[in-house]
Design an enzyme around this catalytic site. Sequence first.
Site, PDB file in Angstrom:
ATOM      1  CD  GLU A   1      -8.095 -12.294 -11.411  1.00  0.00           C
ATOM      2  OE1 GLU A   1      -8.243 -12.001  -9.766  1.00  0.00           O
ATOM      3  OE2 GLU A   1      -9.275 -12.517 -11.967  1.00  0.00           O
TER       4      GLU A   1
ATOM      5  NE  ARG B   1      -0.448  -8.917   3.441  1.00  0.00           N
ATOM      6  CZ  ARG B   1       0.433  -9.558   3.967  1.00  0.00           C
ATOM      7  NH1 ARG B   1       0.794 -10.732   3.177  1.00  0.00           N
ATOM      8  NH2 ARG B   1       1.142  -9.166   4.956  1.00  0.00           N
TER       9      ARG B   1
ATOM     10  CE  LYS C   1     -16.946  -7.007 -14.855  1.00  0.00           C
ATOM     11  NZ  LYS C   1     -15.818  -7.310 -14.249  1.00  0.00           N
TER      12      LYS C   1
ATOM     13  N   GLY D   1     -10.825  -6.175 -16.967  1.00  0.00           N
ATOM     14  CA  GLY D   1      -9.464  -6.029 -17.123  1.00  0.00           C
ATOM     15  C   GLY D   1      -8.955  -4.477 -17.115  1.00  0.00           C
TER      16      GLY D   1
ATOM     17  CG  LEU E   1     -12.108  -5.729  -2.065  1.00  0.00           C
ATOM     18  CD1 LEU E   1     -13.216  -6.548  -1.342  1.00  0.00           C
ATOM     19  CD2 LEU E   1     -10.806  -5.998  -1.830  1.00  0.00           C
TER      20      LEU E   1
ATOM     21  N   GLY F   1      -8.143  -6.037  -8.039  1.00  0.00           N
ATOM     22  CA  GLY F   1      -9.276  -5.736  -7.105  1.00  0.00           C
ATOM     23  C   GLY F   1     -10.523  -4.772  -7.314  1.00  0.00           C
ATOM     24  CE  LYS F   2     -11.554  -4.211 -13.800  1.00  0.00           C
ATOM     25  NZ  LYS F   2     -10.512  -5.461 -13.534  1.00  0.00           N
TER      26      LYS F   2
END
Length: 240
Positions: free
Chosen positions: A17, A211, A42, A124, A22, A19-20
């Site tokens: 969590e 952001r 992935k 992760g 994005l 931002g990988k």
Amino acid sequence: MIPYTPTSFFVTGTDTEVGKTLVSGAIILKLREAGFKAAGFKPVVAGTYTDSNNQELNEDLETLRIASGLSPHEQSLCPYILDEAAAPHIVAKRNEMPLDATLILDAFNALAQKFNAVVVEGAGGFLVPLNEQEDLADLAQAMDLPVILVVGMRLGCINHALLTCEAIQSRQLMIAGWVANTLSAEMPLLDENIQALKDRIFAPFLGIIPRLPAQLKKQENAPYSIEALRFAAEHIRLPE
């Protein structure tokens, strides 16, 4: 050693969590804008949701599809899709479906035959286990792709980033660059923390993603929008 073009990358992060997805989507967009036939990949995803058409989907994979310009189910981007959002090797073991690194590499190679740029998004952090013997770092080493590190800008990120850099370098992998991703709650002394990382990470700084504006924030059980990916792409550059 698997051959690759310099336009393919392995994207890892300082944690989950951060931002990988994005960043991976933004990189794919930038590669496509540069004229490459690019797609995301992935090795494994954990966690699915049901959409309005009653299809079981994964947020990360659907984001990679959007970035890659692919329709749902048009192309296999992941060999292992697990329903439960938890550590993949634990979920896989509970479901008696061990994660096979060879099968993952075969799926990656099959995709690389169709696209001249592949952005592999890890699951992760860098050392997340795949099975009892192997972890994602082993997979990255087998793929031999240059690594892009996503640093989620929050308290503790300096330590996490530097430890991850050491782990990447210990596998004799090149760090192609790193991205600072500003999370929902902006951290105090953000600029100072970024400078501290610039002073200590001996790899190119690829940019900072602010952001996301409220209208671009990712909704629960949904992928990032193409507009959100474009916003992120405007704030980073590709490795040279």
